[in-house]
Design a protein around this motif. Structure first.
Motif, short mmCIF file in Angstrom:
data_model
loop_
_atom_site.label_atom_id
_atom_site.label_comp_id
_atom_site.label_asym_id
_atom_site.label_seq_id
_atom_site.Cartn_x
_atom_site.Cartn_y
_atom_site.Cartn_z
N THR A 30 0.83 -1.21 0.00
CA THR A 30 0.00 0.00 0.00
C THR A 30 0.86 1.26 0.00
N ARG A 92 -7.41 4.17 4.99
CA ARG A 92 -7.07 3.60 3.68
C ARG A 92 -8.23 3.65 2.70
N GLY A 190 -3.62 -0.10 -4.16
CA GLY A 190 -3.14 0.25 -2.83
C GLY A 190 -4.24 0.17 -1.78
N GLY A 194 -4.36 -2.37 1.33
CA GLY A 194 -4.50 -1.82 2.68
C GLY A 194 -5.66 -2.41 3.44
#
Length: 228
Positions: A30, A92, A190, A194
């Protein structure tokens, strides 16, 4: 699932420590796909000036101030895994918002900056809870080896994911629609990594915080006591 435990069996502890090491693959993927030079390149692609680049670089450090109230939050709630997991998911999730920034027109840079601020803010809160939790979870005689292995996994993942991001951006022309989709894809990946990291963390055991004499004291009293 997010509740602390009064007792953790040996098998459960070993499984949790293995997950701690594996989790490094996803959390560092991430970071490699969405922070550092990738974030700078993203901002430049959206037309950021020097002031905006400087602001984005400063936000992770400014957000660390959130650890001060996070100390009081951890002491009051006393559920570090819950704080770490929920903070991770909330922060995230902003990566998915950032993935849409290239298609937001004049709002692209404000969206990027605001989402980065929220991401860093929740990261600081979750990091405070995480550090305390890991201190109690990993046995003292093994904590060095465990985090050394975690660092190896993290380094390899960062290297591979960073190279992948570089290749994806290198193969797309600057200021093009293809570059828009390349950045969007990196941030979606990402975000997925995450959130999977948060899922792994949620399946790790958390020892119940010990009852101590200082429990119930205010944040100012805690800081004064720590300074003595």
């Amino acid at each position: 699932m997010l509740e602390p435990q009064s007792a953790i069996g040996d098998d459960e502890l070993e499984t949790g420590l293995r997950r701690l090491i594996i989790e490094a693959l996803f959390s560092n993927a991430t970071a490699a796909l969405t922070t550092g030079v990738v974030l700078t390149a993203f901002a430049l692609h959206l037309g950021a000036n020097n002031a905006t680049i400087g602001l984005l670089a400063a936000l992770p450090f400014l957000a660390q101030l959130a650890q001060v109230p996070a100390i009081a939050l951890v002491e009051r709630i006393r559920q570090r895994k819950r704080i770490a997991v929920l903070s991770s998911v909330a922060g995230r999730s902003m990566l998915a918002v950032m993935a849409f920034a290239p298609f937001a027109g004049a709002l692209a840079l404000p969206v990027l900056v605001a989402a980065t601020l929220i991401l860093c803010f929740f990261g600081a809160i979750g990091g405070c809870a995480w550090n305390s939790w890991m201190r109690d979870l990993a046995p003292e005689d093994r904590i060095g080896r465990i985090f050394a292995r975690r660092t190896i996994y993290a380094t390899l993942t960062t290297l591979l994911a960073g190279l992948g991001a570089a290749v994806a951006l290198e193969w797309t022309p600057e200021r093009s629609a293809m570059r828009d989709f390349a950045f969007a894809g990196l941030y979606v990946l990402g975000c997925a990594a995450g959130l999977f990291s948060a899922w792994i963390v949620a399946r790790m055991p958390e020892p119940r915080m010990p009852d101590i004499a200082s429990a119930g004291r205010g944040l100012a009293e805690e800081l004064i006591a720590a300074a003595r």
